[in-house]
Design a protein around this motif. Structure first.
Motif, PDB file in Angstrom:
ATOM      1  N   ASN A   1      11.693  22.377 -27.581  1.00  0.00           N
ATOM      2  CA  ASN A   1      13.120  22.870 -28.125  1.00  0.00           C
ATOM      3  C   ASN A   1      12.528  24.847 -28.291  1.00  0.00           C
ATOM      4  O   ASN A   1      11.968  24.842 -29.325  1.00  0.00           O
ATOM      5  N   GLY A   2      12.984  25.462 -27.583  1.00  0.00           N
ATOM      6  CA  GLY A   2      12.071  27.176 -27.723  1.00  0.00           C
ATOM      7  C   GLY A   2      12.989  27.589 -29.239  1.00  0.00           C
ATOM      8  O   GLY A   2      12.037  28.793 -29.530  1.00  0.00           O
ATOM      9  N   LEU A   3      13.887  27.250 -29.483  1.00  0.00           N
ATOM     10  CA  LEU A   3      14.898  27.825 -30.657  1.00  0.00           C
ATOM     11  C   LEU A   3      13.539  27.491 -31.988  1.00  0.00           C
ATOM     12  O   LEU A   3      13.812  28.579 -32.191  1.00  0.00           O
TER      13      LEU A   3
ATOM     14  N   ILE B   1      17.321  27.502 -40.671  1.00  0.00           N
ATOM     15  CA  ILE B   1      17.969  26.656 -41.075  1.00  0.00           C
ATOM     16  C   ILE B   1      17.770  25.731 -41.292  1.00  0.00           C
ATOM     17  O   ILE B   1      17.996  24.034 -41.840  1.00  0.00           O
TER      18      ILE B   1
ATOM     19  N   MET C   1      15.335  29.555 -37.103  1.00  0.00           N
ATOM     20  CA  MET C   1      15.111  27.843 -36.944  1.00  0.00           C
ATOM     21  C   MET C   1      14.890  27.810 -38.033  1.00  0.00           C
ATOM     22  O   MET C   1      14.477  26.542 -39.092  1.00  0.00           O
TER      23      MET C   1
ATOM     24  N   TYR D   1      11.463  15.016 -21.144  1.00  0.00           N
ATOM     25  CA  TYR D   1      11.765  15.813 -22.371  1.00  0.00           C
ATOM     26  C   TYR D   1      11.131  17.726 -22.167  1.00  0.00           C
ATOM     27  O   TYR D   1      10.225  18.128 -21.566  1.00  0.00           O
ATOM     28  N   GLN D   2      11.598  18.663 -22.977  1.00  0.00           N
ATOM     29  CA  GLN D   2      11.249  20.051 -23.152  1.00  0.00           C
ATOM     30  C   GLN D   2      11.293  20.490 -24.415  1.00  0.00           C
ATOM     31  O   GLN D   2      11.929  19.696 -25.445  1.00  0.00           O
TER      32      GLN D   2
ATOM     33  N   TRP E   1      19.674  21.337 -48.710  1.00  0.00           N
ATOM     34  CA  TRP E   1      19.799  20.534 -48.286  1.00  0.00           C
ATOM     35  C   TRP E   1      19.403  18.569 -48.891  1.00  0.00           C
ATOM     36  O   TRP E   1      20.438  17.970 -50.314  1.00  0.00           O
TER      37      TRP E   1
ATOM     38  N   CYS F   1      17.967  22.764 -44.746  1.00  0.00           N
ATOM     39  CA  CYS F   1      18.009  21.753 -44.305  1.00  0.00           C
ATOM     40  C   CYS F   1      17.302  20.538 -45.519  1.00  0.00           C
ATOM     41  O   CYS F   1      17.644  19.938 -45.905  1.00  0.00           O
TER      42      CYS F   1
END
Lengths: 206, 384
Positions: free
Chosen positions: A177-179, A188, A185, A174-175, A195, A192
């Motif tokens: 998530n750099g984003l 986003i 992000m 597992y890594q 939404w 969400c």
């Protein structure tokens, strides 16, 4: 103290009239300080304190402020409060204060503040203004904390700096998530939340 | 219940015998299903070569290339690539089917091509779960929220790659990921030879320091010839290494009229112009990639792949004919610009296409406006 109308003033901004996800105000700082939970929480508390007390002060002064210079008066009040918050943070939470850096000072330009002062405090009594400030600050804070929760969990694998994703997962490949650490992000994630919120509150849909 | 899934499969497997009854309809043999199928056929040469090259680079790295037969080299690459194709299709189509079902829409064929492109533009050692996460992200946030097939602003496959690139940079760039050094399902185990380095040619160009002439090498340190670069025996993402295989795909796309020759031509023109400018103007001590000749720039990395399969996406590119020239030219210019002047991004084709995707509607708007102005002027002159 908490009549039905006051309750509406306090609780409305938490969901149906949320400053971030319904009025789309204060997005800038929601993107900037939500990479980690701790600064997000401190930011939320700071904004709540500033908007609540600024609301009270402006509401007390509302009959004496000449209409033509009201923005300047509001700015002076907000700036004074922000300086106090900034000094308190520097004195007691120096690390967080460094992480927040310029964004504490930028509370002055947070649209939620000017919005509430203009739209509410100038025409309501101090107690109601105080409740409105608390409600909007907390409504802003909730979104910040939700966004920061996901960004820190997925981006760094930690919550409040404590490792929550077990080492076992990393050993399995597992890594983080750099984003999630990067500002896009946050946008986003806010999208969400909007939404989900709109799909639960059909009356907000256009 | 499951009506759109049923209808989707029915029209995919059979020709429906119900036709429209009212109104006037023009029947053409080309529809989006055929378009997609032709693109898949055009992708096959690059995919098959990519599989072979995965095995080729692996056996080269463990020093057993001469003792391995063609078919076992291909089998190695096939087994290394197949899981990625399966994961990409299962995740992407799963989301598409679910979204179509929830909205009571028909299932559309848009993901057929995206699902094939995704495994072709990732390094061979990308973990499968990352591909799954990135595909899910791209299909949901770049496609379904905009309204599904044909409505997306950005190219789905490139959004997947961009997500991977920014979210998991250690698995998407560098020296470790482009050549598989371990075994695949127990096949091809072996020790790495001495002097092995998995850096791609563009990676070498980006990290080349200390000035002096740039000598690109293969993974064993031998100099690369232009011949190798054109045929594609270089490390890189799975499907993008062979310019020859991509050109075969381009011929198929152009002969069938699926892709626009205007876009393709102008991407290459933009790339050539920009790399000539870099050759003349950029200081090669600071920007070592500026030394690459236009031919090398086109053969290396994902430039040709992006020009043929990404920039020509009819949904996300410009639609007007003049707009296509502008769009393609700028894609080519930007791709080389990013490559040469930003050593943090050894390859710029992905970012160039995504950026121009965002500008495509603007380009079209100005082309249409210019045309309106032009015609108004003509009309005025006539009435005078």
């Amino acid at each position: 103290m908490l009549s039905k109308k006051n309750k509406e003033i306090l609780l409305g901004p938490l969901s149906k009239n949320n400053p971030v996800i319904v009025q789309i105000l204060g997005i800038c700082s929601a993107l900037a300080v939500t990479a980690k939970l701790e600064p997000a929480l401190v930011m939320a508390v700071s904004v709540t304190a500033v908007v609540a007390f600024a609301n009270v002060i402006i509401s007390l002064l509302r009959n004496t402020i000449p209409n033509s210079i009201r923005i300047i008066v509001q700015l002076v009040v907000v700036a004074a409060l922000v300086i106090i918050v900034d000094q308190v943070l520097k004195a007691y939470m120096y690390q967080v204060s460094k992480q927040l850096s310029v964004f504490v000072g930028l509370i002055i330009t947070n649209c939620i503040l000017m919005g509430r002062l203009e739209a509410f405090a100038l025409s309501h009594k101090p107690w109601e203004s105080f409740l409105d400030g608390i409600g909007n600050g907390v409504g802003y804070g909730i979104i910040l904390v939700i966004v920061a929760f996901f960004r820190e969990l997925l981006g760094s694998g930690t919550l409040f700096g404590y490792q929550v994703i077990p080492q076992q997962m990393y050993d399995w490949g597992y890594q983080n998530n750099g984003l999630m650490i990067l500002p896009p992000m946050a946008l986003i994630t806010v999208a969400c939340i909007i939404w989900v919120h709109r799909s639960r509150n059909k009356d907000l849909q256009q | 219940m499951f009506q759109s899934v049923f209808e989707g499969f029915e029209s995919f497997l059979f020709v429906p015998n119900t036709t429209s009854r009212s109104g006037v309809h023009i029947h053409d043999s080309i529809d989006s299903k055929r378009t997609m199928t032709v693109v898949i056929v055009a992708l096959l040469p690059a995919l098959l070569f990519g599989m072979y090259n995965v095995g080729y680079q692996h056996y080269l790295a463990i020093g057993e290339l001469a003792r391995t037969s063609f078919w076992s080299i291909f089998l190695f690459g096939f087994l290394a690539t197949l899981p990625k194709i399966v994961v990409s299709y299962v995740v992407g189509l799963g989301i598409e089917f679910t979204a179509a079902q929830l909205r009571h829409h028909e299932i559309q064929e848009g993901f057929l091509v995206s699902g094939m492109l995704i495994p072709m533009i990732v390094p061979v050692d990308t973990p499968l779960w990352m591909i799954a996460v990135a595909t899910a992200f791209a299909v949901i946030f770049a496609k379904e929220v905009f309204g599904g097939t044909g409505m997306n602003i950005f190219n789905i496959a490139l959004v997947t790659r961009a997500f991977l690139f920014f979210a998991y940079p250690s698995k998407m760039s560098g020296d470790e990921v482009f050549v598989r050094t371990g075994d695949t399902f127990g096949l091809g185990a072996g020790q790495l030879v001495e002097g092995f380095s998995g850096a791609t040619p563009l990676g070498q160009a980006a990290t080349h320091s200390g000035g002096g002439a740039l000598q690109l090498t293969d993974i064993l340190g031998n100099p690369l010839s232009l011949h190798d670069m054109f045929l594609g025996f270089i490390p890189g993402s799975i499907g993008e290494t062979s310019t020859l295989a991509i050109l075969i795909g381009a011929v198929i796309l152009l002969a069938t009229g699926i892709a626009s020759w205007r876009v393709m031509l102008s991407v290459f023109a933009g790339g050539i112009v920009m790399s000539l400018i870099c050759n003349w103007c950029a200081n090669p001590d600071i920007y070592p990639a500026a030394q690459l000749s236009p031919i090398e720039q086109i053969c290396l990395g994902g430039f040709a792949f992006a020009a043929v399969f990404m920039a020509t996406d009819p949904v996300t590119g410009a639609r007007t004919n003049t707009g296509k020239y502008i769009f393609g030219f700028l894609v080519g210019v930007l791709a080389i610009l990013i490559r040469v002047f930003n050593s943090g991004y050894p390859e710029g084709a992905m970012l160039a296409v995504l950026l121009m995707n965002a500008f495509a509607p603007l380009i079209d708007y100005f082309v249409v406006e210019a045309n309106i102005r032009h015609r108004l002027k003509r009309a005025k002159n006539l009435t005078k």
